[in-house]
Design a protein around this motif. Structure first.
Motif, PDB file in Angstrom:
ATOM      1  N   ALA A  33       0.822  -1.198   0.000  1.00 21.49           N
ATOM      2  CA  ALA A  33       0.000   0.000   0.000  1.00 21.49           C
ATOM      3  C   ALA A  33       0.865   1.260   0.000  1.00 21.49           C
ATOM      4  O   ALA A  33       2.004   1.262   0.461  1.00 21.49           O
ATOM      5  CB  ALA A  33      -0.921   0.001   1.209  1.00 21.49           C
ATOM      6  N   LYS A  35       0.405   5.901   0.021  1.00 21.36           N
ATOM      7  CA  LYS A  35      -0.499   7.029   0.217  1.00 21.36           C
ATOM      8  C   LYS A  35      -0.909   7.605  -1.129  1.00 21.36           C
ATOM      9  O   LYS A  35      -0.105   7.674  -2.059  1.00 21.36           O
ATOM     10  CB  LYS A  35       0.177   8.124   1.049  1.00 21.36           C
ATOM     11  CG  LYS A  35       0.379   7.770   2.497  1.00 21.36           C
ATOM     12  CD  LYS A  35       0.970   8.945   3.262  1.00 21.36           C
ATOM     13  CE  LYS A  35       1.141   8.631   4.735  1.00 21.36           C
ATOM     14  NZ  LYS A  35       1.710   9.787   5.482  1.00 21.36           N
ATOM     15  N   SER A 177      -4.851   1.573  -7.037  1.00 16.41           N
ATOM     16  CA  SER A 177      -5.213   0.170  -6.926  1.00 16.41           C
ATOM     17  C   SER A 177      -6.303  -0.146  -7.948  1.00 16.41           C
ATOM     18  O   SER A 177      -7.190   0.678  -8.205  1.00 16.41           O
ATOM     19  CB  SER A 177      -5.730  -0.124  -5.523  1.00 16.41           C
ATOM     20  OG  SER A 177      -6.414  -1.357  -5.482  1.00 16.41           O
ATOM     21  N   ASN A 180      -9.745  -0.144  -6.000  1.00 14.31           N
ATOM     22  CA  ASN A 180     -10.332   1.097  -5.504  1.00 14.31           C
ATOM     23  C   ASN A 180      -9.437   2.258  -5.944  1.00 14.31           C
ATOM     24  O   ASN A 180      -8.277   2.322  -5.545  1.00 14.31           O
ATOM     25  CB  ASN A 180     -10.435   1.049  -3.972  1.00 14.31           C
ATOM     26  CG  ASN A 180     -11.147   2.242  -3.387  1.00 14.31           C
ATOM     27  OD1 ASN A 180     -11.204   3.316  -3.993  1.00 14.31           O
ATOM     28  ND2 ASN A 180     -11.691   2.078  -2.186  1.00 14.31           N
ATOM     29  N   GLN A 183      -7.415   4.152  -3.313  1.00 13.77           N
ATOM     30  CA  GLN A 183      -6.298   3.485  -2.672  1.00 13.77           C
ATOM     31  C   GLN A 183      -5.160   3.377  -3.685  1.00 13.77           C
ATOM     32  O   GLN A 183      -5.397   3.175  -4.868  1.00 13.77           O
ATOM     33  CB  GLN A 183      -6.704   2.100  -2.161  1.00 13.77           C
ATOM     34  CG  GLN A 183      -7.755   2.149  -1.067  1.00 13.77           C
ATOM     35  CD  GLN A 183      -8.215   0.768  -0.651  1.00 13.77           C
ATOM     36  OE1 GLN A 183      -7.847  -0.234  -1.257  1.00 13.77           O
ATOM     37  NE2 GLN A 183      -9.038   0.713   0.387  1.00 13.77           N
TER      38      GLN A 183
END
Length: 200
Positions: A33, A35, A177, A180, A183
Motif C-alpha cells: 500500500a 499514500k 489500486s 479502488n 487506494q
C-alpha cells in the motif's frame, strides 16, 4: 472542446488492423500500500462524483487491434488538444489536479482527461490507473497505465505512441489500486522501485 474529441471514434480498415505491441513480456511489481498523492485527494474534494465509487473486482481490459487503435487515437488527440503549462503558471499553486477545460494543463490533467474519455468509450475504470513515475530526467511525472489481457500500456503526454510500460524508460513509483481508485499501491520500495522500465 473535449466533448468534440471524446466522440465520433471511427476506425479505418488500416487502423482496425493495426498490430498490437504486446506488453505482456513482464509485469509491474506491486509491493504494498501507498499514500494517495495530495493532488488526487484535492481532486476528489472538487470532483466527488469521480471518486465516490464502490470498490470493484480487478479487471484486465480485452485488447484488440481496434481497441489498441482507440487508445492511440485518444492519447494523440488529448496530447494535441491540451497545451502544456505548469500548475504554478495556470493556477498560481504548486500542485492542482483538474480536467483541462481551459485547453491547458500539466501531466496529471492530461491523464485525467484520457481516463475520462476512455471510460466514456466503455473501458473499465479498474483498468485505467493513474500512475506516478520518474521520467527520463528524474523528475516526477504522471501517466495513465492501461491494464489489459496483453499487458500494461502507458499513455503519456510526453509521447504520442502507446507503449508497453517497460518501453517508456521511466521508473515506476506508485499507482491507483485496481480495486479502488482512492487506494494506491507502491511499485517497488519507492526508492529503488521494482518497476524500473527496462526492456526484458
Amino acid at each position: 472542446m473535449f466533448g468534440l474529441i471524446a466522440t465520433g471514434f471511427t476506425l479505418s480498415a488500416a487502423e482496425a488492423a493495426q498490430p498490437i505491441r504486446i506488453a505482456a513480456a513482464t509485469a509491474m511489481t506491486v509491493e504494498g500500500a501507498s499514500k494517495a498523492p495530495i493532488g488526487w485527494v484535492d481532486f476528489c474534494k472538487s470532483n466527488p462524483a469521480d471518486c465516490d465509487v464502490a470498490p470493484a473486482k480487478a479487471t484486465k481490459a480485452r485488447m484488440t487491434p481496434a481497441r489498441y487503435a482507440e487508445l492511440d487515437r485518444i492519447n494523440r488527440m488529448v496530447n494535441i488538444a491540451v497545451e502544456p503549462v505548469t500548475d504554478q503558471e495556470l493556477f498560481g499553486v504548486e500542485e492542482k489536479w483538474t480536467y483541462p477545460v481551459s485547453g491547458k494543463g500539466d501531466c496529471e490533467d492530461y491523464v485525467l482527461e484520457k481516463r475520462r474519455q476512455l471510460m466514456e468509450s466503455g473501458w473499465p475504470r479498474q483498468a485505467l490507473l493513474i500512475t506516478v513515475v520518474r521520467d527520463l530526467k528524474g523528475d516526477g511525472h504522471a501517466i495513465l497505465t492501461v491494464v489489459t489481457d496483453k499487458g500494461d500500456y502507458a499513455l503519456d503526454n510526453q509521447a504520442d505512441d502507446v507503449k508497453p510500460w517497460f518501453d517508456t524508460g521511466y521508473t515506476f513509483i506508485k499507482r491507483q489500486s485496481q480495486l479502488n481508485p482512492n487506494q494506491w499501491v507502491l511499485l517497488g520500495d519507492g526508492i529503488n522501485p521494482a518497476g524500473v522500465a527496462t526492456a526484458p
